[in-house]
Scaffold this active site. Structure first.
Site, PDB file in Angstrom:
ATOM      1  N   LYS A 125      -2.854 -92.203  13.871  1.00 41.61           N
ATOM      2  CA  LYS A 125      -3.831 -93.058  13.178  1.00 41.61           C
ATOM      3  C   LYS A 125      -4.165 -92.477  11.802  1.00 41.61           C
ATOM      4  CE  LYS A 125      -6.162 -94.772  17.346  1.00 41.61           C
ATOM      5  NZ  LYS A 125      -7.267 -94.551  18.271  1.00 41.61           N
ATOM      6  N   GLN A 151     -12.461 -92.070  20.319  1.00 41.58           N
ATOM      7  CA  GLN A 151     -11.231 -92.092  21.114  1.00 41.58           C
ATOM      8  C   GLN A 151     -11.551 -91.948  22.606  1.00 41.58           C
ATOM      9  OE1 GLN A 151      -8.074 -92.585  19.923  1.00 41.58           O
ATOM     10  NE2 GLN A 151      -7.369 -92.585  22.029  1.00 41.58           N
ATOM     11  N   ASP A 196     -12.709-101.011  17.025  1.00 42.13           N
ATOM     12  CA  ASP A 196     -11.993-101.149  18.305  1.00 42.13           C
ATOM     13  C   ASP A 196     -12.326-102.481  18.986  1.00 42.13           C
ATOM     14  OD1 ASP A 196     -10.065 -99.404  19.165  1.00 42.13           O
ATOM     15  OD2 ASP A 196     -11.461 -97.909  19.932  1.00 42.13           O
TER      16      ASP A 196
END
Length: 284
Positions: free
Chosen positions: A53, A97, A120
């Protein structure tokens, strides 16, 4: 033989376009999209994913921060860090995460992220936007799958779509995105009876169950589009999907590879949503 839905190639094309948009945003508004990824603990898979990422974000011209925290950090300390980034005007996307250590409640943590920075797409407010037909932040994997389907010129209207897997990350949001394109959607899962029979009715079959090579050609209708979201390791440590691609390629019309299918698109949509968040901020 199935045509391969090349997520790696599409991600490269989209990220190159994104870099141009980021450059234009900087020139016009003196703003650079800012993304922070918060990683708790040292899960090896998460470490690799976060590194990818960061690499993609920097290549597209983003401001990219990675916050690496000890597994022993308290929930309260993690929440305070999130609150600080909620208030940071240079940050447009916050990603925590998953998975988190057991002593931290992931649902509580997601609630603490400002919905307009929740790139997200997991915050209940963004889930509500999606289900009411007004998507703002959408979970990145389903969003990436929709881009792949569009790139291949696959018409979803009136098609039977079967999703195997009902997670909040893939299955449920995927169902709504397909409904928005006028597909007829069946959301199946591990408790579904006659799963093989239901899957075989699908014009579009999306598999996200976390069982290596679970889907064989017996599950697949001739000419179906098959999208494999699975990421598993076989006995030799090789990365494999939920679909037995060698078998299924003989009957499907389109098939995503693992790796190189859905994965690269997930990161691309994360960056796209961070850019859109920055654009909304300067356009207000």
């Amino acid at each position: 033989m199935a045509k391969i839905m090349d997520g790696k190639a599409l991600a490269k094309k989209m990220q190159e376009k994104l870099a141009e948009k980021v450059k234009a945003l900087k020139e016009e508004f003196d703003t650079i999209p800012g993304l922070v990824v918060i990683l708790v603990g040292d899960n090896p898979a998460s470490q690799i994913y976060v590194k990818n990422k960061e690499k993609a974000a920097l290549a597209a011209g983003f401001k990219s921060e990675t916050v690496r925290l000890s597994e022993s950090i308290s929930q309260e300390e993690l929440i305070q860090i999130i609150h600080d980034y909620n208030l940071d005007s240079s940050i447009h996307g916050i990603l925590v995460q998953l998975p988190l250590p057991q002593h931290i409640n992931d649902k509580k943590i997601i609630l603490e992220i400002s919905p307009d920075k929740d790139v997200d797409g997991f915050h209940p407010m963004n889930t509500g936007h999606l289900w009411s037909g007004r998507p703002l932040m959408v979970p990145c994997t389903p969003a990436g799958i929709m881009e792949l389907i569009s790139e291949c010129g696959i018409d979803l209207e009136g098609k039977n779509a079967v999703i195997i897997g009902r997670s909040n990350i893939v299955g449920k949001p995927m169902a709504q995105l397909l409904l928005d394109k006028n597909a007829t959607v069946t959301l199946a899962h591990s408790r579904t009876r006659h799963l093989e029979k239901i899957a075989k009715r699908a014009d579009i079959l999306i598999v996200a169950i976390g069982q290596g090579h679970f889907i064989t050609k017996e599950f697949v209708k001739e000419g179906a589009v098959v999208i494999d979201v699975g990421m598993n390791r076989d006995d030799q440590g090789k990365l494999i999907g939920d679909v037995d691609s060698e078998q299924v390629a003989k009957v499907a019309s389109y098939l995503t590879p693992v790796p190189g299918g859905v994965g690269p698109m997930t990161i691309t949509m994360l960056l796209e949503q961070t850019y859109q968040s920055a654009l909304r901020r300067v356009s207000q």
